[in-house]
Design a protein around this motif. Structure first.
Motif, PDB file in Angstrom:
ATOM      1  N   SER A 306      44.644  32.210 -47.900  1.00 46.04           N
ATOM      2  CA  SER A 306      45.498  31.167 -48.480  1.00 46.04           C
ATOM      3  C   SER A 306      44.791  29.819 -48.458  1.00 46.04           C
ATOM      4  CB  SER A 306      46.822  31.076 -47.722  1.00 46.04           C
ATOM      5  OG  SER A 306      47.573  32.259 -47.867  1.00 46.04           O
ATOM      6  N   HIS A 315      46.809  29.523 -56.966  1.00 43.60           N
ATOM      7  CA  HIS A 315      48.166  29.749 -56.461  1.00 43.60           C
ATOM      8  C   HIS A 315      48.258  31.184 -55.931  1.00 43.60           C
ATOM      9  CE1 HIS A 315      52.432  29.219 -55.950  1.00 43.60           C
ATOM     10  NE2 HIS A 315      52.671  30.289 -56.700  1.00 43.60           N
ATOM     11  N   THR A 317      50.463  33.955 -53.949  1.00 44.58           N
ATOM     12  CA  THR A 317      51.798  34.349 -53.507  1.00 44.58           C
ATOM     13  C   THR A 317      51.719  35.695 -52.818  1.00 44.58           C
ATOM     14  OG1 THR A 317      52.777  33.206 -55.407  1.00 44.58           O
ATOM     15  CG2 THR A 317      54.179  34.764 -54.225  1.00 44.58           C
ATOM     16  N   CYS A 318      52.375  35.797 -51.668  1.00 44.41           N
ATOM     17  CA  CYS A 318      52.303  37.036 -50.891  1.00 44.41           C
ATOM     18  C   CYS A 318      53.673  37.408 -50.338  1.00 44.41           C
ATOM     19  CB  CYS A 318      51.300  36.881 -49.749  1.00 44.41           C
ATOM     20  SG  CYS A 318      51.221  38.304 -48.646  1.00 44.41           S
ATOM     21  N   VAL A 358      46.089  32.516 -60.616  1.00 44.68           N
ATOM     22  CA  VAL A 358      47.240  33.058 -59.876  1.00 44.68           C
ATOM     23  C   VAL A 358      46.876  34.409 -59.286  1.00 44.68           C
ATOM     24  CG1 VAL A 358      49.632  33.823 -60.039  1.00 44.68           C
ATOM     25  CG2 VAL A 358      48.863  31.852 -61.383  1.00 44.68           C
ATOM     26  N   PHE A 360      48.806  37.487 -56.875  1.00 45.10           N
ATOM     27  CA  PHE A 360      50.066  37.956 -56.287  1.00 45.10           C
ATOM     28  C   PHE A 360      49.806  39.223 -55.483  1.00 45.10           C
ATOM     29  CE2 PHE A 360      53.834  40.753 -56.570  1.00 45.10           C
ATOM     30  CZ  PHE A 360      54.732  39.972 -55.848  1.00 45.10           C
ATOM     31  N   LYS A 362      51.701  42.133 -52.819  1.00 43.46           N
ATOM     32  CA  LYS A 362      52.960  42.668 -52.291  1.00 43.46           C
ATOM     33  C   LYS A 362      52.672  43.922 -51.477  1.00 43.46           C
ATOM     34  CE  LYS A 362      57.645  44.050 -53.689  1.00 43.46           C
ATOM     35  NZ  LYS A 362      58.552  44.293 -54.839  1.00 43.46           N
ATOM     36  N   GLU A 375      47.742  41.713 -58.052  1.00 49.70           N
ATOM     37  CA  GLU A 375      47.423  41.415 -59.441  1.00 49.70           C
ATOM     38  C   GLU A 375      46.883  39.993 -59.544  1.00 49.70           C
ATOM     39  OE1 GLU A 375      51.405  40.095 -61.669  1.00 49.70           O
ATOM     40  OE2 GLU A 375      51.556  42.134 -60.807  1.00 49.70           O
ATOM     41  N   ASN A 376      45.984  39.812 -60.482  1.00 48.99           N
ATOM     42  CA  ASN A 376      45.381  38.494 -60.682  1.00 48.99           C
ATOM     43  C   ASN A 376      44.876  38.367 -62.109  1.00 48.99           C
ATOM     44  OD1 ASN A 376      43.149  40.330 -59.212  1.00 48.99           O
ATOM     45  ND2 ASN A 376      42.128  38.992 -60.682  1.00 48.99           N
TER      46      ASN A 376
END
Length: 441
Positions: A306, A315, A317-318, A358, A360, A362, A375-376
């Motif tokens: 991060s 950016h 996000t997790c 970006v 992300f 999960k 994903e990016n």
């Protein structure tokens, strides 16, 4: 005339039997290798042709080596080499590897079959012996697959860097076969059942040694992956401490500034400007970068990544449930998540538009599996092989081990890794076997 025809048919039958045995023994080495297009059609053409050539070779006058070794089996083995290249997308060295392993497997399994049947059913009819021999040989090949051949996995290259070990395996196998054949031919029928059993046992052990040398050589790449993983863990630990120290220094500096601003306000000084407030707000946001997923190791990885994303204006996000990864070793977590996110950061950095930078991530549980989705944005075109992205670095021997170590970890935990690119988006999906629910026996 009839006797000559019968002998010719018997000779051809023996060659064909050997060919079928070698095809099975070599085939189990190739189960997980990448198949060429139209594989079934290629197989339907190559297999009958190889069998016909085997029968034709045995019609010729047998060639002798040192006066007592017939060369037909070796000729059939040589024919197997181009057949493997015709059916599978492998290099020449990999072709030699699987064919040597196939020959050693065939020899050890057929000798073991003959030895077992000779000891257990010495008086059985020829038909029963042939039937049981085919069944027992198939079972022994299955055992050879479980012990040796399944180590060859499509997700990891067969890199045979130790040419000397490959040569040792070949020489050991040939020496074993030649010496055993010489002992049998020189002794003729003037030896006991125990002596013949000892000679057969020698043949089996020699071929098993060859297989061990071959597959211990095959593990060199996995050992190198392990080494790369440990080196990466050490680098990430060093990087983590460096980031932690930098973060502490930044917070200390901002807290010192905040203290002076508060003292000035308390003394009735001027108000803090908007720029100063924004600077203080930016320094405080570092606390929001500290991940809290229940897993201390995963928290450390995500926090470090991060902060790295913050530096490059990415950016990140997790959403992660770290408790579902409690069964994984720290080194494996570092390798899996560190490489995955580092690859995403490297791809996103190429994007000139900041709003598209970006990433992300999960991590959730889905039934008996842990699902990891990343994903990016990926502006460049990714080259895939067997669903795995290939490195675009010029030095492929020294790069590309990030994805290899990820594959190694995923396979270690009984999982599956799939990558794909859709437009300018890159998707990584991993399924791992989930740990037992807490409280379950």
């Amino acid at each position: 005339m009839m006797a000559q025809i019968e002998a010719l048919v018997t000779g051809c039958s023996q060659a064909v039997q050997f060919c079928l045995q070698l095809m099975l023994a070599t085939g189990i080495q190739c189960v997980s290798l990448k198949r060429r297009p139209w594989f079934l059609l290629r197989l339907a053409c190559a297999a009958p042709l190889l069998i016909l050539l085997s029968g034709w070779l045995d019609r010729l006058e047998p060639i002798s080596y040192l006066g007592w070794l017939q060369m037909t089996p070796f000729e059939i083995w040589v024919l197997m080499l181009p057949v493997c290249c015709f059916l599978f997308d492998i290099t020449l060295k990999e072709m030699l590897f699987v064919c040597l392993a196939g020959m050693a497997t065939q020899h050890s399994c057929i000798i073991s079959t003959e030895l077992i049947l000779r000891l257990c059913l010495p008086e059985a009819s020829a038909f029963v012996i042939d039937l049981l021999a085919a069944l027992l040989y198939t079972l022994l090949c299955g055992a050879a697959y479980l012990i040796f051949a399944r180590k060859i996995n499509r997700e990891i290259d067969i890199r045979i860097r130790a040419n000397l070990l490959l040569l040792v395996a070949a020489v050991t196998m040939i020496f074993t076969m030649v010496l055993r054949r010489a002992a049998v031919d020189n002794l003729g029928n003037n030896y006991s059942l125990m002596l013949k059993g000892a000679i057969d046992l020698y043949g089996v052990m020699g071929c098993l040694v060859s297989l061990w040398v071959l597959f211990s050589n095959n593990t060199i790449d996995e050992m190198r992956v392990e080494q790369m993983m440990m080196e990466q863990v050490m680098r990430m630990e060093e990087e983590k401490h460096r980031f932690s120290q930098a973060t502490i220094d930044t917070i200390s500096l901002k807290c010192h500034d905040l203290k002076h601003q508060l003292e000035r306000l308390q003394a009735g000084g001027n108000e803090i400007s908007r720029q100063e407030l924004q600077e203080l707000a930016d320094s405080v946001t570092v606390y929001s970068k500290i991940a809290k997923t229940v897993s201390d190791v995963l928290d450390s990885i995500l926090t470090q990544e991060s902060l790295c994303c913050e530096r490059y204006h990415i950016h990140f996000t997790c959403i992660a449930d770290g408790s579902q990864l409690r069964h994984m070793r720290s080194a494996d977590l570092y390798s899996l998540f560190g490489n995955a996110i580092d690859n995403a950061i490297e791809a996103v950095q190429q994007e000139p538009e900041e709003e598209k930078r970006v990433i992300f991530l999960k991590v959730t549980r889905s039934g008996d599996y842990v699902s990891i989705h990343l994903e990016n944005h990926c502006p460049g075109q990714v080259t895939f092989r067997d669903g795995i992205p290939q490195t675009d670095k010029t030095d492929r021997e020294q790069h590309g081990y990030g994805m290899k170590s990820m594959q190694y970890v995923v396979r270690k935990y009984g999982g599956n890794l799939v990558c794909r690119q859709e437009g300018e988006m890159f998707y990584l999906n991993i399924l791992l076997e989930a740990p037992e629910e807490e409280g379950q026996p």
